[in-house]
Design an enzyme around this catalytic site. Sequence first.
Site, PDB file in Angstrom:
ATOM      1  N   LYS A 185      34.754 -59.510 -42.852  1.00  0.00           N
ATOM      2  CA  LYS A 185      33.452 -59.197 -43.442  1.00  0.00           C
ATOM      3  C   LYS A 185      32.727 -60.475 -43.849  1.00  0.00           C
ATOM      4  CE  LYS A 185      31.652 -58.399 -47.410  1.00  0.00           C
ATOM      5  NZ  LYS A 185      30.298 -58.946 -47.204  1.00  0.00           N
ATOM      6  N   GLU A 260      40.832 -68.018 -52.235  1.00  0.00           N
ATOM      7  CA  GLU A 260      40.305 -69.386 -52.351  1.00  0.00           C
ATOM      8  C   GLU A 260      39.020 -69.252 -53.151  1.00  0.00           C
ATOM      9  OE1 GLU A 260      38.154 -72.240 -52.122  1.00  0.00           O
ATOM     10  OE2 GLU A 260      37.988 -72.086 -49.924  1.00  0.00           O
ATOM     11  N   CYS A 294      32.777 -75.188 -52.973  1.00  0.00           N
ATOM     12  CA  CYS A 294      33.740 -74.798 -54.013  1.00  0.00           C
ATOM     13  C   CYS A 294      34.476 -76.013 -54.576  1.00  0.00           C
ATOM     14  CB  CYS A 294      34.718 -73.772 -53.479  1.00  0.00           C
ATOM     15  SG  CYS A 294      35.391 -74.228 -51.882  1.00  0.00           S
ATOM     16  N   GLU A 396      31.052 -72.828 -63.022  1.00  0.00           N
ATOM     17  CA  GLU A 396      30.646 -73.246 -61.681  1.00  0.00           C
ATOM     18  C   GLU A 396      29.161 -72.913 -61.477  1.00  0.00           C
ATOM     19  OE1 GLU A 396      32.402 -71.181 -58.239  1.00  0.00           O
ATOM     20  OE2 GLU A 396      32.758 -73.160 -57.368  1.00  0.00           O
TER      21      GLU A 396
HETATM   22  P1  NAP Z   1      30.938 -63.559 -54.103  1.00  0.00           P
HETATM   23  O1  NAP Z   1      30.273 -62.361 -54.667  1.00  0.00           O
HETATM   24  O2  NAP Z   1      32.269 -63.925 -54.591  1.00  0.00           O
HETATM   25  O3  NAP Z   1      30.950 -63.359 -52.509  1.00  0.00           O
HETATM   26  C1  NAP Z   1      31.961 -63.739 -51.621  1.00  0.00           C
HETATM   27  C2  NAP Z   1      32.260 -62.609 -50.652  1.00  0.00           C
HETATM   28  O4  NAP Z   1      32.816 -61.497 -51.360  1.00  0.00           O
HETATM   29  C3  NAP Z   1      31.034 -62.054 -49.934  1.00  0.00           C
HETATM   30  O5  NAP Z   1      31.380 -61.667 -48.628  1.00  0.00           O
HETATM   31  C4  NAP Z   1      30.701 -60.852 -50.776  1.00  0.00           C
HETATM   32  O6  NAP Z   1      29.933 -59.908 -50.111  1.00  0.00           O
HETATM   33  C5  NAP Z   1      32.070 -60.323 -51.099  1.00  0.00           C
HETATM   34  N1  NAP Z   1      32.123 -59.450 -52.263  1.00  0.00           N
HETATM   35  C6  NAP Z   1      31.298 -59.387 -53.325  1.00  0.00           C
HETATM   36  N2  NAP Z   1      31.697 -58.430 -54.190  1.00  0.00           N
HETATM   37  C7  NAP Z   1      32.793 -57.857 -53.661  1.00  0.00           C
HETATM   38  C8  NAP Z   1      33.663 -56.806 -54.075  1.00  0.00           C
HETATM   39  N3  NAP Z   1      33.464 -56.142 -55.223  1.00  0.00           N
HETATM   40  N4  NAP Z   1      34.706 -56.488 -53.294  1.00  0.00           N
HETATM   41  C9  NAP Z   1      34.924 -57.148 -52.135  1.00  0.00           C
HETATM   42  N5  NAP Z   1      34.130 -58.133 -51.684  1.00  0.00           N
HETATM   43  C10 NAP Z   1      33.092 -58.496 -52.438  1.00  0.00           C
HETATM   44  O7  NAP Z   1      29.995 -64.784 -54.249  1.00  0.00           O
HETATM   45  P2  NAP Z   1      28.384 -64.767 -54.352  1.00  0.00           P
HETATM   46  O8  NAP Z   1      27.883 -63.638 -55.187  1.00  0.00           O
HETATM   47  O9  NAP Z   1      27.859 -64.866 -52.985  1.00  0.00           O
HETATM   48  O10 NAP Z   1      28.156 -66.108 -55.146  1.00  0.00           O
HETATM   49  C11 NAP Z   1      28.314 -66.109 -56.546  1.00  0.00           C
HETATM   50  C12 NAP Z   1      29.067 -67.315 -57.001  1.00  0.00           C
HETATM   51  O11 NAP Z   1      30.346 -67.349 -56.360  1.00  0.00           O
HETATM   52  C13 NAP Z   1      28.454 -68.627 -56.642  1.00  0.00           C
HETATM   53  O12 NAP Z   1      27.444 -69.006 -57.485  1.00  0.00           O
HETATM   54  C14 NAP Z   1      29.646 -69.523 -56.695  1.00  0.00           C
HETATM   55  O13 NAP Z   1      29.900 -69.910 -58.011  1.00  0.00           O
HETATM   56  C15 NAP Z   1      30.766 -68.668 -56.205  1.00  0.00           C
HETATM   57  N6  NAP Z   1      31.080 -68.897 -54.771  1.00  0.00           N
HETATM   58  C16 NAP Z   1      32.192 -69.601 -54.484  1.00  0.00           C
HETATM   59  C17 NAP Z   1      32.509 -69.858 -53.153  1.00  0.00           C
HETATM   60  C18 NAP Z   1      33.716 -70.627 -52.767  1.00  0.00           C
HETATM   61  O14 NAP Z   1      33.791 -71.112 -51.654  1.00  0.00           O
HETATM   62  N7  NAP Z   1      34.707 -70.754 -53.613  1.00  0.00           N
HETATM   63  C19 NAP Z   1      31.683 -69.388 -52.144  1.00  0.00           C
HETATM   64  C20 NAP Z   1      30.554 -68.642 -52.473  1.00  0.00           C
HETATM   65  C21 NAP Z   1      30.280 -68.411 -53.802  1.00  0.00           C
HETATM   66  P3  NAP Z   1      28.327 -59.972 -50.128  1.00  0.00           P
HETATM   67  O15 NAP Z   1      27.912 -61.379 -50.149  1.00  0.00           O
HETATM   68  O16 NAP Z   1      27.973 -59.326 -48.871  1.00  0.00           O
HETATM   69  O17 NAP Z   1      27.909 -59.215 -51.326  1.00  0.00           O
END
Ligand code: NAP
Length: 502
Positions: A185, A260, A294, A396
């Site tokens: 996904k 991760e 990250c 973060e």
């Molecule tokens: P996120 O919500 O953690 O998204 C990562 C993935 O998880 C996306 O594919 C997302 O889908 C999915 N997801 C979200 N809620 C979920 C749930 N309840 N169950 C299963 N999968 C789920 O991250 P974000 O909202 O895009 O970003 C928010 C913050 O996360 C950022 O500001 C940053 O701090 C952190 N982040 C960290 C990394 C990293 O590499 N460690 C990468 C991205 C973001 P959808 O996007 O389709 O909703």
Amino acid sequence: MSSVQPVESNTPRKYQLFIDGQWVDAESGKTFTTPNPATGENLAEVSEADKADIDKAVSAARRAFEGKWSKMSARDRGRILYKLSKLIEEHSSELAALETADNGKPIKESTYVDLPQVAENFEYFAGWATKIEGETIPVPGQMFNYTLREPVGVCGQIIPWNFPLLMAAWKLAPALAAGNTVVLKPAEQTPVTAMELGKLIQEAGFPEGVVNIVPGYGETAGAALAAHPGIDKIAFTGSTEVGKLIARAAAENLTKVSLELGGKAPNIVFADADMDQAVNGAMMGIFFNQGQVCCAGSRLFVEEKIKGEFLDRLIEKASRINVGDPMDKGTHMGPQVSEEQLNRIKSYVDVAQKEGATMLAGGESPQLAGAFQKGYFFQPTIFSDVNNQMRVAQEEIFGPVVSVITFRDEDDLIRQANDTIYGLSAGIWTRDITRAHRFAKEIKAGVVWINTFNMFNAASPFGGYKQSGYGREMGKHALEMYTHVKSVWVDLSGRPIGWFGK
Ligand code: NAP
Ligand code: MG
């Protein structure tokens, strides 16, 4: 004809779900759109998977796992993976342009960093397919004991938007090399290159259902995948908050899980460091990919006695960063991925100021002309007078915002550097080799960079300590997440077990 639809194409860009080797609409018929973050304009319309589609994809992956894929020789598996790496190389300029259009990262980055590493990961793991071996164990008595390394089965993989295609590669390549099947996904913000990868996966010759790609929202498609009793493993990259939801969902079925997650890496500059190297390294640590990394060096620790000179040079260099059209080869920073992320960054700028940090550069969106006025751009931002307890030092931000913290001695430094819930990466800049290795040992983080930053290779493991997650991606360690070890005992004596008498 190219199988990848180039970014300049006039045909409306539409993607269906990729399930069981077919391109299909979502069961609900729903779609969503993904914007180009540089302009806010629609880039593509994408079918929106939810639970019903995840069910279909998991069933297809199960059939493929038990069918053709498990019967294929390791050599053939490796050859298909290798072919995929070659197809990616052939199409790398179209894929790089699409990545930039969907994510906003500068074309220089998608062309010279993301795409080469995507191809490299598939190539590296193609080589592993024939080298996943068991062991013989020197057990006592007339016994022969050996192990088999077997694929775990159907893997759910949920990836973020910051390196869309690269995160897909990090997850798919080891899983497939080890003989698993996958339901992937992508993030709702950046589904485009994953769908194009689906076309190349077909072309490379993977049997139907080995890879299924189901874009959709995290709360629906992602949650359904993580909680699915039909998967054997779930791998996730993203926020620590969602990582905890994934771990909870996985616990219900005791699904194998790897995470991760976020980071708040210390990037440390000692007074004896080569100043040019350290200034460039600080910039690479926080402004690369608009700070949406990250392992970003978001806590910049600077030894007290060089603070003045170091910051002057950092501010001067940051002022020369070109923020603008990500398709322009001279651009250093494009837009943030979404309006939501832009607003999150702005809110942290307010938090920093309320907490008493001093803003030395940036802090707002740049004034850009034309179509880019609607883009989600933000300037490189530097805060000094931060202490490690402040929210901007602990949370973060995931944007181009660095918090500068000064330190006096090494003990004080290591205590502060480790005083975080995260432990993904760390950087150190010094000419003192003993200090550098002492630090590498004492820091609680999965990756340490000495006089460099953001170095990656498909052969080198990457992953976190503490709330940055568990499991290692890339390198041979990644195969541990995608294989079971089975121990087989064989009696060589031919005699009955005498325990209960002859
Ligand atoms: P996120 O919500 O953690 O998204 C990562 C993935 O998880 C996306 O594919 C997302 O889908 C999915 N997801 C979200 N809620 C979920 C749930 N309840 N169950 C299963 N999968 C789920 O991250 P974000 O909202 O895009 O970003 C928010 C913050 O996360 C950022 O500001 C940053 O701090 C952190 N982040 C960290 C990394 C990293 O590499 N460690 C990468 C991205 C973001 P959808 O996007 O389709 O909703
Ligand atoms: Mg997008």
